[in-house]
Design a protein around this motif. Structure first.
Motif, short mmCIF file in Angstrom:
data_model
loop_
_atom_site.label_atom_id
_atom_site.label_comp_id
_atom_site.label_asym_id
_atom_site.label_seq_id
_atom_site.Cartn_x
_atom_site.Cartn_y
_atom_site.Cartn_z
N LEU A 93 0.83 -1.20 0.00
CA LEU A 93 0.00 0.00 0.00
C LEU A 93 0.88 1.26 0.00
N LYS A 94 1.98 1.19 0.75
CA LYS A 94 2.88 2.35 0.85
C LYS A 94 3.53 2.66 -0.50
N ALA A 95 3.84 1.61 -1.26
CA ALA A 95 4.51 1.78 -2.56
C ALA A 95 3.66 2.54 -3.56
N PHE A 96 2.35 2.59 -3.33
CA PHE A 96 1.46 3.24 -4.29
C PHE A 96 0.64 4.38 -3.66
N THR A 97 1.21 4.99 -2.60
CA THR A 97 0.57 6.17 -2.00
C THR A 97 1.61 7.29 -1.83
N SER A 98 2.34 7.57 -2.89
CA SER A 98 3.36 8.62 -2.83
C SER A 98 2.76 10.01 -3.00
N GLN A 99 1.49 10.07 -3.39
CA GLN A 99 0.82 11.36 -3.61
C GLN A 99 -0.33 11.53 -2.62
N GLY A 100 -0.62 12.78 -2.28
CA GLY A 100 -1.72 13.07 -1.36
C GLY A 100 -3.06 12.56 -1.87
N LEU A 101 -3.28 12.69 -3.18
CA LEU A 101 -4.55 12.22 -3.76
C LEU A 101 -4.70 10.71 -3.64
N ILE B 161 -7.86 0.60 11.57
CA ILE B 161 -7.20 0.41 10.27
C ILE B 161 -6.45 1.69 9.88
N VAL B 162 -7.10 2.84 10.06
CA VAL B 162 -6.48 4.12 9.70
C VAL B 162 -5.23 4.36 10.55
N VAL B 163 -5.33 4.10 11.85
CA VAL B 163 -4.18 4.30 12.75
C VAL B 163 -3.03 3.38 12.35
N LEU B 164 -3.35 2.14 12.06
CA LEU B 164 -2.30 1.19 11.63
C LEU B 164 -1.56 1.72 10.40
N LEU B 165 -2.31 2.20 9.41
CA LEU B 165 -1.70 2.68 8.16
C LEU B 165 -0.97 4.01 8.37
N TYR B 166 -1.38 4.76 9.39
CA TYR B 166 -0.65 5.98 9.75
C TYR B 166 0.71 5.61 10.34
N LYS B 167 0.69 4.64 11.22
CA LYS B 167 1.93 4.16 11.84
C LYS B 167 2.88 3.58 10.80
N ALA B 168 2.31 2.95 9.76
CA ALA B 168 3.13 2.28 8.73
C ALA B 168 3.57 3.23 7.63
N LEU C 61 -0.46 6.38 5.33
CA LEU C 61 -1.30 7.58 5.36
C LEU C 61 -0.63 8.69 6.15
N SER C 62 -0.69 9.89 5.62
CA SER C 62 -0.06 11.03 6.29
C SER C 62 -1.08 11.77 7.15
N GLU C 63 -0.54 12.60 8.05
CA GLU C 63 -1.39 13.43 8.91
C GLU C 63 -2.28 14.34 8.07
N TRP D 85 -5.67 14.35 18.66
CA TRP D 85 -4.27 14.06 18.99
C TRP D 85 -3.35 14.55 17.87
N LEU D 86 -3.75 14.30 16.61
CA LEU D 86 -2.94 14.74 15.46
C LEU D 86 -2.76 16.26 15.47
N LYS D 87 -3.84 16.96 15.78
CA LYS D 87 -3.80 18.42 15.76
C LYS D 87 -2.92 18.98 16.89
N ASN D 88 -2.93 18.28 18.02
CA ASN D 88 -2.24 18.81 19.20
C ASN D 88 -0.84 18.25 19.41
N ALA D 89 -0.58 17.10 18.78
CA ALA D 89 0.72 16.45 19.03
C ALA D 89 1.87 17.32 18.55
N GLU D 90 2.86 17.50 19.37
CA GLU D 90 4.02 18.31 19.00
C GLU D 90 5.10 17.47 18.36
N GLU D 91 5.09 16.19 18.70
CA GLU D 91 6.17 15.34 18.21
C GLU D 91 5.73 14.40 17.08
N GLY D 92 4.52 14.63 16.55
CA GLY D 92 4.05 13.80 15.42
C GLY D 92 3.95 12.35 15.81
N LYS D 93 4.50 11.47 14.95
CA LYS D 93 4.36 10.03 15.15
C LYS D 93 5.20 9.51 16.28
N ASP D 94 6.16 10.29 16.77
CA ASP D 94 7.01 9.80 17.84
C ASP D 94 6.27 9.83 19.18
#
Length: 436
Positions: free
Chosen positions: A346-354, A380-387, A390-392, A421-430
């Protein structure tokens, strides 16, 4: 008492066997003809007499097509249309009975008043279409025979002049538009000899122009799909010219860009279905991810597919390659494990925002359409965010404005805490991800 008297006054005893034999010897009614009711009576003709009657009537009505329609309507009450349907249609189209190959039989009566001798224009062909429509509405049993006649006439195209072909093509287009015949008649145009000599493609141009003139391309597309002809149009050309490029150029040059675009779209849909099926099989076999990614890139390039289109195909293939548990509490865990395995694909074919947004919409649609997955969406969305699939930005865009209406309230509520959490997190995925 006299012997004669005994015969008269006393019945003769018969054994059961004799009685049975007597009953078997009674005359039967097999083969007997009963008098038919008055309204069912029709004069019976042989083909020659039938033809003479039709030809004589057409000669009398001449070019007055309203009079022709009235004559045909009245004649059905005394002539056997059911038995001689082919003869009837041959005369109306060609003026006489057609021999194999499309030539007129020499020994038969003919008329000069028929479709092939009429003026070659759309208005006249529309008037002829009305004649056939009225006839078939009046005598419903002719419907099937008429369709078979059109199929036969298409196979005889080489035996007709160019003008005769043009008239037949215009008539067929009009009849297809008003539903008098089915698009299955087009199968005759796939005849090898007609295709090889270019007769099929040239005829199709006239036919589709006439059809689209009466209706629009969407109506044409619907009729083609109904009988499975939507994916067979390439067969109008020989195998060595059976490409989307050749088809598109030929029909665009002929003024039928709508048909070219439709065929291109159909080929693309067909290619996508095949690709999805192949990917699904590769996943079911457990092929290495590197090989699947390489194969997918190659096919994407070949089919000229965008990354957004590709990610939708991949998602469908991934979710179709496994048998899902029917219990809601177990299916989420199964889905997370399965998607974790295929996240590099999935990651190999999501290089663009669209592409990311397209994937999010596919996930939303899937979870809504498959009720056991309704509660799994956020995980599912959280898993793909971690992987890193999907971007913020994509998730926030989906949440604020780009989501579908399907299950909207349920999925937005599921995502509420994570989005905060995404809006308020200062350290992003970390930072620590709250999965709700």
């Amino acid at each position: 008492m006299l012997a004669g008297e005994n015969i008269i006054t006393e019945p003769v005893d018969q054994s059961p066997a004799q009685l049975n034999m007597n009953s078997q010897q009674k005359p039967t009614l097999t083969g007997q003809r009963f008098k038919t009711r008055k309204r069912d009576e029709k004069e019976r003709f042989d083909p020659t007499q039938f033809q003479e009657s039709i030809v004589q009537g057409l000669n009398q009505t001449g070019t007055d097509l309203e009079a022709v329609a009235k004559f045909l309507d009245a004649s059905g009450a005394k002539l056997d249309y059911r038995r001689y349907a082919e003869t009837l249609f041959d005369i109306l189209v060609a003026g006489g009975m057609l021999a194999p190959g499309g030539t007129l039989s020499d020994d038969m009566t003919r008329t000069e008043y028929c479709l092939f001798t009429a003026q070659e224009d759309l208005e006249t062909m529309q008037a002829y279409a009305q004649v056939f429509n009225k006839l078939i509405r009046r005598y419903k049993y002719l419907e099937k025979g008429f369709e078979e006649e059109i199929k036969k006439l298409l196979l005889f195209l080489k035996g007709f002049t160019e003008s005769e072909r043009n008239k037949l093509a215009m008539l067929a287009g009009i009849l297809l538009a008003n539903g008098s015949i089915s698009a299955s008649i087009l199968s005759s145009l796939f005849n090898e000899n007609l295709v090889k000599e270019g007769v099929s493609a040239a005829f199709a141009v006239k036919l589709f122009k006439s059809w689209i003139n009466e209706k629009d391309i969407n109506s044409v597309a619907g009729s083609l799909r109904k009988v499975g002809m939507d994916n067979r149009l390439m067969e109008l050309f020989p195998a060595n010219k059976r490409s989307c490029e050749h088809f598109s150029k030929y029909f665009t040059d002929a003024g039928l860009k709508e048909l070219s675009d439709f065929a291109r779209n159909q080929q693309s849909i067909g290619a996508r279905k095949e690709l999805q099926k192949e990917l699904q099989e590769q996943m079911s076999r457990g092929d290495p991810l590197k090989e699947i990614i390489a194969f997918t890139r190659e096919e994407m390039k070949k089919a000229n597919l965008s990354e957004q289109a590709m990610i939708s195909i991949i998602w469908t293939s991934v979710m179709s390659s496994v048998e899902w548990n029917k219990k809601e509490e177990l299916v989420t865990e199964q889905a997370i494990k399965h998607l974790k395995q295929y996240s590099p694909l999935l990651k190999a074919f999501t290089s663009q925002g669209l592409s990311e947004l397209s994937l999010l919409l596919k996930i939303q649609e899937y979870c809504y359409d498959n009720i056991h997955f309704m509660k799994a969406f956020q995980k599912i969305v959280v898993l793909l965010y971690k992987a890193d699939v999907l971007s913020e930005e994509a998730i926030l865009k989906w949440y604020t404005e780009a989501h579908l209406a399907k299950g909207k309230s349920v999925f937005l509520e599921q995502m509420k805490k994570f989005v905060e959490w995404l809006k308020n997190a200062e350290e992003g995925k970390d930072g620590e991800i709250n999965q709700g």
